[in-house]
Scaffold this motif. Structure first.
Motif, mmCIF file in Angstrom:
data_model
loop_
_atom_site.group_PDB
_atom_site.id
_atom_site.type_symbol
_atom_site.label_atom_id
_atom_site.label_comp_id
_atom_site.label_asym_id
_atom_site.label_seq_id
_atom_site.Cartn_x
_atom_site.Cartn_y
_atom_site.Cartn_z
ATOM 1 N N ARG A 63 -37.327 -46.010 -2.610
ATOM 2 C CA ARG A 63 -37.461 -47.379 -3.118
ATOM 3 C C ARG A 63 -36.334 -47.724 -4.093
ATOM 4 N NH1 ARG A 63 -41.585 -48.806 -6.271
ATOM 5 N NH2 ARG A 63 -41.958 -46.695 -7.063
ATOM 6 N N PHE A 64 -35.881 -46.730 -4.867
ATOM 7 C CA PHE A 64 -34.841 -46.942 -5.862
ATOM 8 C C PHE A 64 -33.552 -46.274 -5.388
ATOM 9 C CE2 PHE A 64 -37.723 -47.256 -9.904
ATOM 10 C CZ PHE A 64 -38.470 -48.236 -9.270
ATOM 11 N N THR A 65 -32.418 -46.873 -5.781
ATOM 12 C CA THR A 65 -31.122 -46.301 -5.462
ATOM 13 C C THR A 65 -30.241 -46.333 -6.705
ATOM 14 O OG1 THR A 65 -31.260 -47.080 -3.174
ATOM 15 C CG2 THR A 65 -29.093 -46.415 -3.986
ATOM 16 N N ILE A 66 -29.707 -45.165 -7.068
ATOM 17 C CA ILE A 66 -28.790 -45.085 -8.201
ATOM 18 C C ILE A 66 -27.363 -45.055 -7.668
ATOM 19 C CG2 ILE A 66 -28.862 -42.548 -8.315
ATOM 20 C CD1 ILE A 66 -28.677 -42.852 -11.399
ATOM 21 N N SER A 67 -26.471 -45.717 -8.376
ATOM 22 C CA SER A 67 -25.058 -45.717 -7.979
ATOM 23 C C SER A 67 -24.207 -45.878 -9.231
ATOM 24 C CB SER A 67 -24.769 -46.842 -6.977
ATOM 25 O OG SER A 67 -25.038 -48.113 -7.555
ATOM 26 N N ARG A 68 -22.921 -45.650 -9.087
ATOM 27 C CA ARG A 68 -22.029 -45.800 -10.230
ATOM 28 C C ARG A 68 -20.700 -46.334 -9.762
ATOM 29 N NH1 ARG A 68 -21.920 -40.147 -12.867
ATOM 30 N NH2 ARG A 68 -20.556 -41.199 -14.351
ATOM 31 N N ASP A 69 -20.069 -47.086 -10.627
ATOM 32 C CA ASP A 69 -18.725 -47.592 -10.388
ATOM 33 C C ASP A 69 -17.903 -47.164 -11.591
ATOM 34 O OD1 ASP A 69 -16.374 -49.002 -10.120
ATOM 35 O OD2 ASP A 69 -17.330 -50.816 -9.378
ATOM 36 N N ASN A 70 -17.209 -46.056 -11.450
ATOM 37 C CA ASN A 70 -16.467 -45.519 -12.589
ATOM 38 C C ASN A 70 -15.316 -46.427 -13.011
ATOM 39 O OD1 ASN A 70 -18.194 -43.358 -12.708
ATOM 40 N ND2 ASN A 70 -16.790 -41.902 -11.736
ATOM 41 N N ALA A 71 -14.825 -47.213 -12.092
ATOM 42 C CA ALA A 71 -13.750 -48.151 -12.445
ATOM 43 C C ALA A 71 -14.266 -49.230 -13.400
ATOM 44 C CB ALA A 71 -13.175 -48.790 -11.187
#
Length: 124
Positions: free
Chosen positions: A67-75
């Motif tokens: 149900r949940f999604t973690i993500s990252r944008d290091n820029a």
């Protein structure tokens, strides 16, 4: 001291979606494992999701997996938590965290740094 600033919380009906964001100081998000914890009313703080420094590894609590999604944008020095199909039991204060280890579904250590928290309320 690393400052983590959460945003995106609010009130939503069951079945709805919210996206939380966690802004970090420059380069912080590219160094540390990042993640989200939550504290429901009257309960202990619990692990929600984690993501490795390069985004290659993620882990989720069983209650939120799929149900949940973690993500990252290091820029952009930002970590996200996309929350779909929200349930009333997801109601909690959500905290961004940095500098901890985790397995596929649980943390292995405490976080070094914490945000101030953002309230998520899911109405039935």
């Amino acid at each position: 001291q690393v400052q983590l600033v959460e945003s995106g919380g609010g009130l939503v009906q069951a079945g709805g979606s919210l996206r939380l964001s966690c802004a970090t100081p420059e380069r912080t998000s590219s160094i540390y494992t990042m993640g989200w914890f939550r504290q429901p009313p009257g309960k202990e703080r619990e692990f929600v999701a984690g993501i490795s420094w390069n985004g290659m590894d993620t882990g989720y609590a069983k209650s939120v997996k799929d149900r949940f999604t973690i993500s990252r944008d290091n820029a952009k020095n930002t970590v996200y938590l996309q929350m779909n199909r929200l349930k009333p039991e997801d109601t909690a204060v959500y905290y961004c965290a940095a500098g901890f280890s985790f397995t596929s579904n649980q943390p292995l250590s405490g976080a070094r740094f914490w945000g101030q928290g953002t309230q998520v309320t899911v109405s039935s």
